[in-house]
Design an enzyme around this catalytic site. Structure first.
Site, PDB file in Angstrom:
ATOM      1  N   GLU A  26      -0.919 -29.563  10.532  1.00 48.91           N
ATOM      2  CA  GLU A  26       0.322 -29.159  10.057  1.00 48.91           C
ATOM      3  C   GLU A  26       1.350 -29.207  11.145  1.00 48.91           C
ATOM      4  O   GLU A  26       1.419 -28.481  12.035  1.00 48.91           O
ATOM      5  CB  GLU A  26       0.201 -27.886   9.372  1.00 48.91           C
ATOM      6  CG  GLU A  26       1.606 -27.317   8.785  1.00 48.91           C
ATOM      7  CD  GLU A  26       1.468 -25.834   8.265  1.00 48.91           C
ATOM      8  OE1 GLU A  26       2.593 -25.225   7.990  1.00 48.91           O
ATOM      9  OE2 GLU A  26       0.328 -25.444   7.887  1.00 48.91           O
ATOM     10  N   ASP A  42     -10.076 -19.174   5.962  1.00 46.09           N
ATOM     11  CA  ASP A  42     -10.309 -18.552   7.237  1.00 46.09           C
ATOM     12  C   ASP A  42     -11.790 -18.269   7.277  1.00 46.09           C
ATOM     13  O   ASP A  42     -12.098 -18.091   8.334  1.00 46.09           O
ATOM     14  CB  ASP A  42      -9.420 -17.193   7.330  1.00 46.09           C
ATOM     15  CG  ASP A  42      -8.050 -17.382   7.347  1.00 46.09           C
ATOM     16  OD1 ASP A  42      -7.480 -18.455   7.559  1.00 46.09           O
ATOM     17  OD2 ASP A  42      -7.172 -16.514   6.656  1.00 46.09           O
ATOM     18  N   GLU A  74      -8.273 -27.281   9.628  1.00 45.41           N
ATOM     19  CA  GLU A  74      -6.838 -27.225   9.597  1.00 45.41           C
ATOM     20  C   GLU A  74      -6.252 -26.665  10.911  1.00 45.41           C
ATOM     21  O   GLU A  74      -6.643 -25.444  11.262  1.00 45.41           O
ATOM     22  CB  GLU A  74      -6.145 -26.638   8.361  1.00 45.41           C
ATOM     23  CG  GLU A  74      -4.812 -26.735   8.223  1.00 45.41           C
ATOM     24  CD  GLU A  74      -3.869 -25.573   8.776  1.00 45.41           C
ATOM     25  OE1 GLU A  74      -2.666 -25.338   8.421  1.00 45.41           O
ATOM     26  OE2 GLU A  74      -4.593 -24.507   9.159  1.00 45.41           O
ATOM     27  N   ASP A 111      -1.991 -26.046  13.365  1.00 43.72           N
ATOM     28  CA  ASP A 111      -0.757 -26.160  13.364  1.00 43.72           C
ATOM     29  C   ASP A 111      -0.097 -26.690  14.925  1.00 43.72           C
ATOM     30  O   ASP A 111      -0.685 -26.319  16.025  1.00 43.72           O
ATOM     31  CB  ASP A 111      -0.021 -24.733  13.170  1.00 43.72           C
ATOM     32  CG  ASP A 111      -0.621 -24.141  12.018  1.00 43.72           C
ATOM     33  OD1 ASP A 111      -0.310 -24.461  11.082  1.00 43.72           O
ATOM     34  OD2 ASP A 111      -1.665 -23.250  11.981  1.00 43.72           O
ATOM     35  N   LYS A 147       4.659 -28.050  12.461  1.00 42.85           N
ATOM     36  CA  LYS A 147       5.368 -26.599  12.277  1.00 42.85           C
ATOM     37  C   LYS A 147       6.929 -26.982  12.795  1.00 42.85           C
ATOM     38  O   LYS A 147       7.378 -26.655  13.657  1.00 42.85           O
ATOM     39  CB  LYS A 147       4.828 -25.538  13.066  1.00 42.85           C
ATOM     40  CG  LYS A 147       3.494 -25.005  12.661  1.00 42.85           C
ATOM     41  CD  LYS A 147       3.526 -24.457  11.248  1.00 42.85           C
ATOM     42  CE  LYS A 147       4.084 -23.292  11.109  1.00 42.85           C
ATOM     43  NZ  LYS A 147       3.885 -22.501   9.547  1.00 42.85           N
ATOM     44  N   HIS A 164       0.434 -21.631  15.630  1.00 43.56           N
ATOM     45  CA  HIS A 164       1.078 -21.594  14.209  1.00 43.56           C
ATOM     46  C   HIS A 164       2.521 -21.210  14.207  1.00 43.56           C
ATOM     47  O   HIS A 164       3.485 -21.733  13.682  1.00 43.56           O
ATOM     48  CB  HIS A 164       0.224 -20.559  13.360  1.00 43.56           C
ATOM     49  CG  HIS A 164       0.702 -20.251  11.948  1.00 43.56           C
ATOM     50  ND1 HIS A 164       1.523 -19.335  11.763  1.00 43.56           N
ATOM     51  CD2 HIS A 164       0.735 -21.100  10.937  1.00 43.56           C
ATOM     52  CE1 HIS A 164       2.117 -19.524  10.466  1.00 43.56           C
ATOM     53  NE2 HIS A 164       1.460 -20.388   9.676  1.00 43.56           N
ATOM     54  N   HIS A 218      -9.277 -22.905   7.955  1.00 42.39           N
ATOM     55  CA  HIS A 218      -7.873 -22.791   8.409  1.00 42.39           C
ATOM     56  C   HIS A 218      -7.705 -22.085   9.801  1.00 42.39           C
ATOM     57  O   HIS A 218      -8.119 -21.053   9.927  1.00 42.39           O
ATOM     58  CB  HIS A 218      -7.349 -21.938   7.142  1.00 42.39           C
ATOM     59  CG  HIS A 218      -6.021 -21.514   7.171  1.00 42.39           C
ATOM     60  ND1 HIS A 218      -5.568 -20.300   7.467  1.00 42.39           N
ATOM     61  CD2 HIS A 218      -4.843 -22.276   6.925  1.00 42.39           C
ATOM     62  CE1 HIS A 218      -4.182 -20.353   7.168  1.00 42.39           C
ATOM     63  NE2 HIS A 218      -3.937 -21.564   7.067  1.00 42.39           N
ATOM     64  N   ARG A 219      -7.033 -22.945  10.487  1.00 39.66           N
ATOM     65  CA  ARG A 219      -6.729 -22.609  11.982  1.00 39.66           C
ATOM     66  C   ARG A 219      -8.037 -22.210  12.632  1.00 39.66           C
ATOM     67  O   ARG A 219      -8.140 -21.516  13.331  1.00 39.66           O
ATOM     68  CB  ARG A 219      -5.936 -21.150  11.856  1.00 39.66           C
ATOM     69  CG  ARG A 219      -4.544 -21.421  11.372  1.00 39.66           C
ATOM     70  CD  ARG A 219      -3.831 -20.225  11.277  1.00 39.66           C
ATOM     71  NE  ARG A 219      -2.620 -19.809  10.111  1.00 39.66           N
ATOM     72  CZ  ARG A 219      -1.904 -18.995  10.069  1.00 39.66           C
ATOM     73  NH1 ARG A 219      -2.054 -18.010  10.738  1.00 39.66           N
ATOM     74  NH2 ARG A 219      -0.934 -18.940   9.174  1.00 39.66           N
TER      75      ARG A 219
END
Length: 244
Positions: A109, A229, A34, A36, A111, A49, A7-8
Site C-alpha cells: 500500500e 491482523d 500487506e 505500507d 501511503k 503505516h 495486515h501489516r
C-alpha cells in the site's frame, strides 16, 4: 478459495510492519502479506503505516523528515514492548529480498494521500522489478491518481483501489481506472456486490477483517481475499468451513 493477507504482518500479535510480524504471517500459513510504504528524507522506501513515527515507535516526528539511518534509531516494538526487545523499521528492499524465498503474495500500500511522495511509485516499481516479483505483487492506495500512474508505469503489476465509502457504479470506475481490484472497507461489502464483482472479473479484498463472525461472513460471500491482523485465526476458520 478466499486468500488470507496478513495486515501489516500478523499485527494483532506482533509489532506491525516489522520483519517479525511478517515472519509470523508466513509461519501461521497466510497466503500473503500487506504492508505500507513511504519515503525517508534520503529517498529510501521504508515500511511504516503512519506519516509520523509517534504511534508505533519510541520517537516523534514525520517519517519524511528523517533519513533512513536516523529512523533506525527508533524502536518500532509498539504495544508489544513486554514481549519483544527491539524491532526496527524495515526497508521495502529487506522485505522483498526475504519474500523471494517464500511463496507469499505481497500487497504494497502506497501511503501517499497526505504527503505527495513524488517519486514513490517509480521507486517501488523499480524495486519490484529488481527482484522479479511483478507477478506476486498488488499495488494499492487510497490515492487513486497514484494507482493510475502505477498502471501506466507498470501495466503488468496488479493495482487495486482502496476506499471507505460505497462507490457509485464501481464497475465503470474500475474500467476507467484500469485497475484489477477493489479493496473496500468491509461494511460496504454485500453478497450481491461480490457476485457482481465476479461477473465483471474484479477482485474484491475487504479490510480489516478481525472478528470471527465477520471472517465467516466474508468466506461465505466468497471474496477473493481478506486483510486481517489475525491470519492464524482466519486460517483456522477458513479450514473449518471446508465441506467434507
Amino acid at each position: 478459495m478466499t486468500k488470507i493477507f496478513a495486515h501489516r504482518g500478523s499485527a494483532g500479535t506482533h509489532p506491525e510492519n516489522t520483519m517479525i510480524a511478517f515472519y509470523e504471517a508466513e509461519r501461521v500459513g497466510a497466503d500473503g502479506i500487506e504492508l505500507d510504504v513511504q519515503l525517508s528524507k534520503d529517498g529510501q522506501i521504508v515500511v511504516i503505516h503512519d506519516e509520523t513515527i509517534d504511534r508505533t515507535t519510541d520517537g516523534t516526528g514525520w517519517v519524511k523528515d528523517f533519513t533512513y539511518r536516523e529512523l533506525q534509531q527508533f524502536n518500532a516494538v509498539y504495544k508489544f514492548a513486554d514481549q519483544y526487545d527491539v524491532c526496527r523499521i524495515p526497508l521495502l528492499e529487506e522485505v522483498l529480498a526475504w519474500i523471494c524465498s517464500t511463496t507469499l503474495l505481497l500487497n504494497i500500500e502506497l501511503k501517499n494521500s497526505l504527503i505527495a511522495y513524488e517519486t514513490l511509485e517509480q521507486k517501488v516499481i523499480d524495486m519490484i522489478r529488481h527482484y522479479g516479483l511483478e507477478d506476486r505483487i498488488i499495488l494499492s492506495s487510497f490515492n487513486h491518481n497514484s494507482m493510475a500512474l502505477c498502471r501506466s508505469l507498470a501495466p503488468n503489476i496488479e493495482t487495486a483501489l482502496l476506499y471507505m465509502e460505497s462507490l457509485y457504479d464501481p464497475w465503470k470506475y474500475v474500467r476507467v481506472m484500469r485497475a484489477d481490484g477493489l479493496h473496500p472497507y468491509h461494511r460496504t461489502v454485500t453478497e450481491p456486490f461480490v457476485r457482481q464483482a465476479r461477473h465483471y472479473q474484479i477482485a474484491i479484498r475487504p479490510f480489516t477483517i478481525n472478528q470471527e463472525p465477520l471472517m465467516e461472513k466474508m468466506f461465505q460471500y466468497g471474496v477473493d481475499a481478506i486483510f486481517t491482523d489475525y491470519p492464524r485465526n482466519a486460517k483456522n476458520i477458513r479450514e473449518n468451513k471446508k465441506t467434507p
